[in-house]
Design a protein around this motif. Sequence first.
Motif, mmCIF file in Angstrom:
data_model
loop_
_atom_site.group_PDB
_atom_site.id
_atom_site.type_symbol
_atom_site.label_atom_id
_atom_site.label_comp_id
_atom_site.label_asym_id
_atom_site.label_seq_id
_atom_site.Cartn_x
_atom_site.Cartn_y
_atom_site.Cartn_z
ATOM 1 N N GLU A 1 0.815 -1.214 0.000
ATOM 2 C CA GLU A 1 0.000 0.000 0.000
ATOM 3 C C GLU A 1 0.849 1.266 0.000
ATOM 4 O OE1 GLU A 1 -2.541 -0.233 3.386
ATOM 5 O OE2 GLU A 1 -3.739 -1.900 2.594
ATOM 6 N N SER A 2 2.097 1.167 0.502
ATOM 7 C CA SER A 2 2.890 2.394 0.627
ATOM 8 C C SER A 2 4.340 2.252 0.172
ATOM 9 C CB SER A 2 2.877 2.879 2.089
ATOM 10 O OG SER A 2 3.408 1.897 2.959
ATOM 11 N N ASN B 1 5.882 2.462 5.328
ATOM 12 C CA ASN B 1 5.742 3.920 5.229
ATOM 13 C C ASN B 1 4.394 4.412 5.752
ATOM 14 O OD1 ASN B 1 8.297 4.338 4.134
ATOM 15 N ND2 ASN B 1 7.577 4.071 2.036
ATOM 16 N N ALA B 2 3.371 3.569 5.683
ATOM 17 C CA ALA B 2 2.036 4.001 6.098
ATOM 18 C C ALA B 2 1.484 3.245 7.301
ATOM 19 C CB ALA B 2 1.051 3.844 4.925
ATOM 20 N N ARG C 1 1.085 6.612 11.677
ATOM 21 C CA ARG C 1 0.872 5.391 10.904
ATOM 22 C C ARG C 1 -0.383 4.680 11.385
ATOM 23 N NH1 ARG C 1 6.472 6.008 10.915
ATOM 24 N NH2 ARG C 1 7.561 5.259 9.037
#
Length: 348
Positions: free
Chosen positions: A52-53, A291-292, A318
Amino acid sequence: MINPKEEGFYFPAEWHKHEATWLSFPKNTDTWEDRFEKIYPSYFKLIKTISESEQVRINAHDFDLIKLIEEKLDLYSIDRTKVELFAHPTNDSWCRDHGPAFLLNKNDSRQLIVDWEYNAWGGKYPPYNNDNAIPAAISKALGIPSVKAGIVMEGGSVEFNGVGTVMTSKSCLLNKNRNPQLKQQEIEKYLCDFYGVDQVLWIEDGIVGDDTDGHIDDTVRFVNNNTVLTMIEKDRLDANYNILNENLEILKKMKLLNGESLNIVEIQMPDAVYDQGERLPASYANFCMTNANVIVPTYRSKYDDEALNKIQMCFPERKVVGIDSTDIIWGLGSFHCLSQQQPTNKLA
């Protein structure tokens, strides 16, 4: 041979922005026996959440396994453009320990891979020659130079705050099945030189059922520069009670490089997970960061929600995602053990 620290290289904290996360796809029947179909739902949810990231890069033992992975990516509706598959022979799936340590440079855009030796946690699970060759294979595939440290080191045995401190456990790094020729002070010098840190902090031991001799990623994790999350056990009759209480008391006495004490967030261990009478190393600390998201293993325990909420408070930027690890922990590791982050160079 270069000294990475003298050249300005350092190992960034896991919350530093990633270019990708690396995995080594499960294929070892000695580890997983006939449970592959049971672990795939959680494993591919891990891949999907990472994707996703950031990119997901997977070491796959051969082209037959690559074909299987591609089929499963479609089955689980995962964007194939976010997943890169590399035909790198492996022995097992624990990329945190056999994968490369990616270093960044404080002064320029250079990157460096540290290629530690890997001996399957003290020679417990031969053969491990393919896994030991993974850092060199990734170095070649990415065109990132590498340096051999020449001693055994596993990624799950070390925890970083990104500003000069590494934390580890005596039960693992001082174990004679790793580097019997080295004293504690010599091991500390390797850690400082090849991870670019200035301080080594030691806890004592790891949790029951951990076949790595006490990896820190099951007990204590940095969540920012001066805060750690540590596992505790409130049940005095539980085998982990004394171990985790001793570690907690050690953490309370630690001082960082700036002289400050640690902020400590305590998280209760999940209910004990057993398989055929064997205690498995189930711990909420074995989460991995993207990252997310923060991907946290859950165990169908009454403590799952409490752990997820506390970890979410530690990572306001996050989203915490819980993924059932009850079948995966049967392999004696979870999401942090399975993954290794590749940071983005801050100057790139």
